[in-house]
Design a protein around this motif. Structure first.
Motif, PDB file in Angstrom:
ATOM      1  N   PRO A  13       0.824  -1.212   0.000  1.00  0.00           N
ATOM      2  CA  PRO A  13       0.000   0.000   0.000  1.00  0.00           C
ATOM      3  C   PRO A  13       0.859   1.262   0.000  1.00  0.00           C
ATOM      4  O   PRO A  13       1.911   1.319   0.632  1.00  0.00           O
ATOM      5  CB  PRO A  13      -0.809  -0.119   1.297  1.00  0.00           C
ATOM      6  CG  PRO A  13       0.009  -1.008   2.177  1.00  0.00           C
ATOM      7  CD  PRO A  13       0.727  -1.956   1.264  1.00  0.00           C
ATOM      8  N   LEU A  14       0.393   2.263  -0.730  1.00  0.00           N
ATOM      9  CA  LEU A  14       1.006   3.594  -0.740  1.00  0.00           C
ATOM     10  C   LEU A  14      -0.069   4.536  -0.207  1.00  0.00           C
ATOM     11  O   LEU A  14      -0.930   4.991  -0.960  1.00  0.00           O
ATOM     12  CB  LEU A  14       1.440   3.976  -2.154  1.00  0.00           C
ATOM     13  CG  LEU A  14       2.417   2.997  -2.828  1.00  0.00           C
ATOM     14  CD1 LEU A  14       2.580   3.331  -4.305  1.00  0.00           C
ATOM     15  CD2 LEU A  14       3.763   3.014  -2.120  1.00  0.00           C
ATOM     16  N   PRO A  15      -0.058   4.824   1.084  1.00  0.00           N
ATOM     17  CA  PRO A  15      -1.220   5.440   1.732  1.00  0.00           C
ATOM     18  C   PRO A  15      -1.470   6.901   1.395  1.00  0.00           C
ATOM     19  O   PRO A  15      -2.563   7.406   1.638  1.00  0.00           O
ATOM     20  CB  PRO A  15      -0.913   5.279   3.224  1.00  0.00           C
ATOM     21  CG  PRO A  15       0.579   5.210   3.289  1.00  0.00           C
ATOM     22  CD  PRO A  15       1.007   4.499   2.041  1.00  0.00           C
ATOM     23  N   ASP A  16      -0.465   7.604   0.859  1.00  0.00           N
ATOM     24  CA  ASP A  16      -0.665   9.021   0.577  1.00  0.00           C
ATOM     25  C   ASP A  16       0.221   9.443  -0.586  1.00  0.00           C
ATOM     26  O   ASP A  16       1.033   8.667  -1.095  1.00  0.00           O
ATOM     27  CB  ASP A  16      -0.377   9.874   1.816  1.00  0.00           C
ATOM     28  CG  ASP A  16       0.979   9.560   2.440  1.00  0.00           C
ATOM     29  OD1 ASP A  16       1.935   9.278   1.678  1.00  0.00           O
ATOM     30  OD2 ASP A  16       1.088   9.594   3.676  1.00  0.00           O
ATOM     31  N   SER A  17       0.052  10.694  -1.013  1.00  0.00           N
ATOM     32  CA  SER A  17       0.805  11.185  -2.162  1.00  0.00           C
ATOM     33  C   SER A  17       2.303  11.221  -1.884  1.00  0.00           C
ATOM     34  O   SER A  17       3.117  11.066  -2.789  1.00  0.00           O
ATOM     35  CB  SER A  17       0.310  12.576  -2.570  1.00  0.00           C
ATOM     36  OG  SER A  17       0.477  13.496  -1.507  1.00  0.00           O
ATOM     37  N   GLU A  18       2.681  11.416  -0.615  1.00  0.00           N
ATOM     38  CA  GLU A  18       4.104  11.445  -0.260  1.00  0.00           C
ATOM     39  C   GLU A  18       4.765  10.109  -0.583  1.00  0.00           C
ATOM     40  O   GLU A  18       5.864  10.056  -1.154  1.00  0.00           O
ATOM     41  CB  GLU A  18       4.255  11.761   1.230  1.00  0.00           C
ATOM     42  CG  GLU A  18       5.625  12.260   1.631  1.00  0.00           C
ATOM     43  CD  GLU A  18       5.896  13.667   1.136  1.00  0.00           C
ATOM     44  OE1 GLU A  18       7.067  13.939   0.819  1.00  0.00           O
ATOM     45  OE2 GLU A  18       4.961  14.475   1.051  1.00  0.00           O
ATOM     46  N   LEU A  23       8.095   6.825  -4.263  1.00  0.00           N
ATOM     47  CA  LEU A  23       8.343   5.631  -5.068  1.00  0.00           C
ATOM     48  C   LEU A  23       8.714   6.004  -6.501  1.00  0.00           C
ATOM     49  O   LEU A  23       9.638   5.428  -7.090  1.00  0.00           O
ATOM     50  CB  LEU A  23       7.106   4.734  -5.057  1.00  0.00           C
ATOM     51  CG  LEU A  23       7.212   3.444  -5.879  1.00  0.00           C
ATOM     52  CD1 LEU A  23       8.372   2.587  -5.399  1.00  0.00           C
ATOM     53  CD2 LEU A  23       5.913   2.660  -5.814  1.00  0.00           C
ATOM     54  N   LEU A  24       8.009   6.971  -7.077  1.00  0.00           N
ATOM     55  CA  LEU A  24       8.354   7.410  -8.428  1.00  0.00           C
ATOM     56  C   LEU A  24       9.772   7.970  -8.477  1.00  0.00           C
ATOM     57  O   LEU A  24      10.499   7.777  -9.457  1.00  0.00           O
ATOM     58  CB  LEU A  24       7.353   8.461  -8.913  1.00  0.00           C
ATOM     59  CG  LEU A  24       5.937   7.965  -9.206  1.00  0.00           C
ATOM     60  CD1 LEU A  24       5.021   9.139  -9.537  1.00  0.00           C
ATOM     61  CD2 LEU A  24       5.932   6.959 -10.345  1.00  0.00           C
ATOM     62  N   VAL A 114      -1.064   1.493  -9.155  1.00  0.00           N
ATOM     63  CA  VAL A 114      -2.457   1.724  -9.548  1.00  0.00           C
ATOM     64  C   VAL A 114      -3.229   2.254  -8.345  1.00  0.00           C
ATOM     65  O   VAL A 114      -2.785   2.112  -7.199  1.00  0.00           O
ATOM     66  CB  VAL A 114      -3.106   0.416 -10.059  1.00  0.00           C
ATOM     67  CG1 VAL A 114      -2.411  -0.075 -11.321  1.00  0.00           C
ATOM     68  CG2 VAL A 114      -3.073  -0.661  -8.982  1.00  0.00           C
ATOM     69  N   PRO A 115      -4.399   2.872  -8.571  1.00  0.00           N
ATOM     70  CA  PRO A 115      -5.197   3.349  -7.432  1.00  0.00           C
ATOM     71  C   PRO A 115      -5.675   2.183  -6.575  1.00  0.00           C
ATOM     72  O   PRO A 115      -6.029   1.125  -7.095  1.00  0.00           O
ATOM     73  CB  PRO A 115      -6.382   4.061  -8.098  1.00  0.00           C
ATOM     74  CG  PRO A 115      -5.993   4.261  -9.513  1.00  0.00           C
ATOM     75  CD  PRO A 115      -5.033   3.185  -9.856  1.00  0.00           C
ATOM     76  N   SER A 116      -5.684   2.387  -5.271  1.00  0.00           N
ATOM     77  CA  SER A 116      -6.260   1.368  -4.397  1.00  0.00           C
ATOM     78  C   SER A 116      -7.748   1.227  -4.658  1.00  0.00           C
ATOM     79  O   SER A 116      -8.304   0.133  -4.646  1.00  0.00           O
ATOM     80  CB  SER A 116      -6.021   1.734  -2.927  1.00  0.00           C
ATOM     81  OG  SER A 116      -4.640   1.807  -2.656  1.00  0.00           O
ATOM     82  N   ASP A 117      -8.407   2.357  -4.917  1.00  0.00           N
ATOM     83  CA  ASP A 117      -9.824   2.375  -5.267  1.00  0.00           C
ATOM     84  C   ASP A 117     -10.037   3.564  -6.194  1.00  0.00           C
ATOM     85  O   ASP A 117      -9.992   4.710  -5.743  1.00  0.00           O
ATOM     86  CB  ASP A 117     -10.696   2.508  -4.017  1.00  0.00           C
ATOM     87  CG  ASP A 117     -12.186   2.428  -4.335  1.00  0.00           C
ATOM     88  OD1 ASP A 117     -12.566   2.677  -5.499  1.00  0.00           O
ATOM     89  OD2 ASP A 117     -12.970   2.117  -3.423  1.00  0.00           O
ATOM     90  N   PRO A 118     -10.234   3.330  -7.502  1.00  0.00           N
ATOM     91  CA  PRO A 118     -10.367   4.444  -8.447  1.00  0.00           C
ATOM     92  C   PRO A 118     -11.492   5.408  -8.112  1.00  0.00           C
ATOM     93  O   PRO A 118     -11.497   6.549  -8.566  1.00  0.00           O
ATOM     94  CB  PRO A 118     -10.638   3.733  -9.784  1.00  0.00           C
ATOM     95  CG  PRO A 118     -10.076   2.366  -9.611  1.00  0.00           C
ATOM     96  CD  PRO A 118     -10.294   2.024  -8.154  1.00  0.00           C
ATOM     97  N   GLY A 119     -12.453   4.989  -7.288  1.00  0.00           N
ATOM     98  CA  GLY A 119     -13.569   5.858  -6.955  1.00  0.00           C
ATOM     99  C   GLY A 119     -13.308   6.795  -5.797  1.00  0.00           C
ATOM    100  O   GLY A 119     -14.098   7.698  -5.536  1.00  0.00           O
ATOM    101  N   THR A 126      -1.586   1.554  -4.771  1.00  0.00           N
ATOM    102  CA  THR A 126      -1.029   0.256  -4.427  1.00  0.00           C
ATOM    103  C   THR A 126       0.062  -0.103  -5.419  1.00  0.00           C
ATOM    104  O   THR A 126      -0.112   0.070  -6.633  1.00  0.00           O
ATOM    105  CB  THR A 126      -2.120  -0.834  -4.444  1.00  0.00           C
ATOM    106  OG1 THR A 126      -3.125  -0.505  -3.487  1.00  0.00           O
ATOM    107  CG2 THR A 126      -1.533  -2.191  -4.098  1.00  0.00           C
ATOM    108  N   LEU A 127       1.175  -0.584  -4.898  1.00  0.00           N
ATOM    109  CA  LEU A 127       2.236  -1.141  -5.727  1.00  0.00           C
ATOM    110  C   LEU A 127       1.958  -2.627  -5.886  1.00  0.00           C
ATOM    111  O   LEU A 127       1.815  -3.346  -4.896  1.00  0.00           O
ATOM    112  CB  LEU A 127       3.593  -0.923  -5.065  1.00  0.00           C
ATOM    113  CG  LEU A 127       4.794  -1.633  -5.701  1.00  0.00           C
ATOM    114  CD1 LEU A 127       5.074  -1.074  -7.084  1.00  0.00           C
ATOM    115  CD2 LEU A 127       6.024  -1.503  -4.817  1.00  0.00           C
TER     116      LEU A 127
END
Length: 222
Positions: A13-18, A23-24, A114-119, A126-127
């Motif tokens: 999981p990547l929980p926030d934009s930070e 990662l990028l 990818v998004p954990s949940d696109p909505g 999520t990686l």
């Protein structure tokens, strides 16, 4: 070692934009041969797009292939338009689509972000590792790419074949000016500007004014 059909995916999981931006950033220091990027649009993802521009520039400099899908209609989103042009100017291959099924970043066949949940309206992502799952995201990207509009060749400096009028029109077009605005700035008639812009768009295979600006930046014409 299990083959691609039996490899079990692992997720992180990547929980926030930070975390996502971090990662990028690490990807800039890894050996990546090909990056597929479907460019996100929502405001909280501005830092993600900015980091993607830096990543694209570094990977292209090292000889990697970077392919980017971006949205066609960005007339009401100048930040997205600016970020898209910046990535195009890095030398990435660009194509425009009316709708992105999901934003993603896929590095080779090693992993996908990818998004954990696109909505959800947050920056959770999520990686995903695992050749089967990552391969599915690759296939989705490639299907959208094949149906999308625009040239896909790598950019580079060189003779662009533009005359002075065409180059000036492209620069002002990339700034977001209308035909009337370009006419006032250049002193040429609106009819002449429309003919000039239409001719350049046809040569570049662009279906919209914004796409023409992105493609001109990608080709380093402006």
């Amino acid at each position: 070692m299990p083959g691609p059909d039996t490899a079990r995916p692992a997720t992180q999981p990547l929980p926030d934009s930070e975390a996502l931006v971090g990662l990028l950033d690490t990807l800039r220091h890894h050996s990546v041969r090909e990056l597929r990027l479907a460019l996100p649009r929502r405001p909280y993802e501005r830092r993600v797009r900015e980091q993607a521009a830096l990543l694209s520039a570094e990977l292209v400099r090292r000889g990697a292939q970077v392919r980017v899908l971006h949205l066609e209609d960005v007339s009401r989103d100048p930040a997205y338009a600016d970020d898209t042009r910046r990535i195009a100017a890095s030398g990435a291959w660009m194509r425009a689509v009316p709708h992105l099924p999901v934003w993603m970043a896929v590095a080779d066949r090693d992993f996908a972000i990818v998004p954990s949940d696109p909505g959800l309206e947050d920056a959770c992502a999520t990686l995903v590792r695992g050749r089967t799952v990552v391969g599915a995201y690759q296939e989705l990207f490639d299907q959208v790419w094949a149906r999308s509009a625009g040239p896909a060749g790598p950019a580079g400096p060189g003779s662009d074949g533009l005359d002075e009028r065409e180059r000036e029109a492209l620069v002002l077009l990339a700034e977001g000016l209308t035909d009337e605005g370009i006419s006032r700035r250049t002193g040429l008639s609106v009819r002449t500007i429309r003919r000039t812009v239409a001719g350049v768009m046809t040569r570049m295979g662009a279906r919209s004014r914004f796409q023409a600006g992105v493609e001109a930046a990608r080709r380093q014409w402006i």
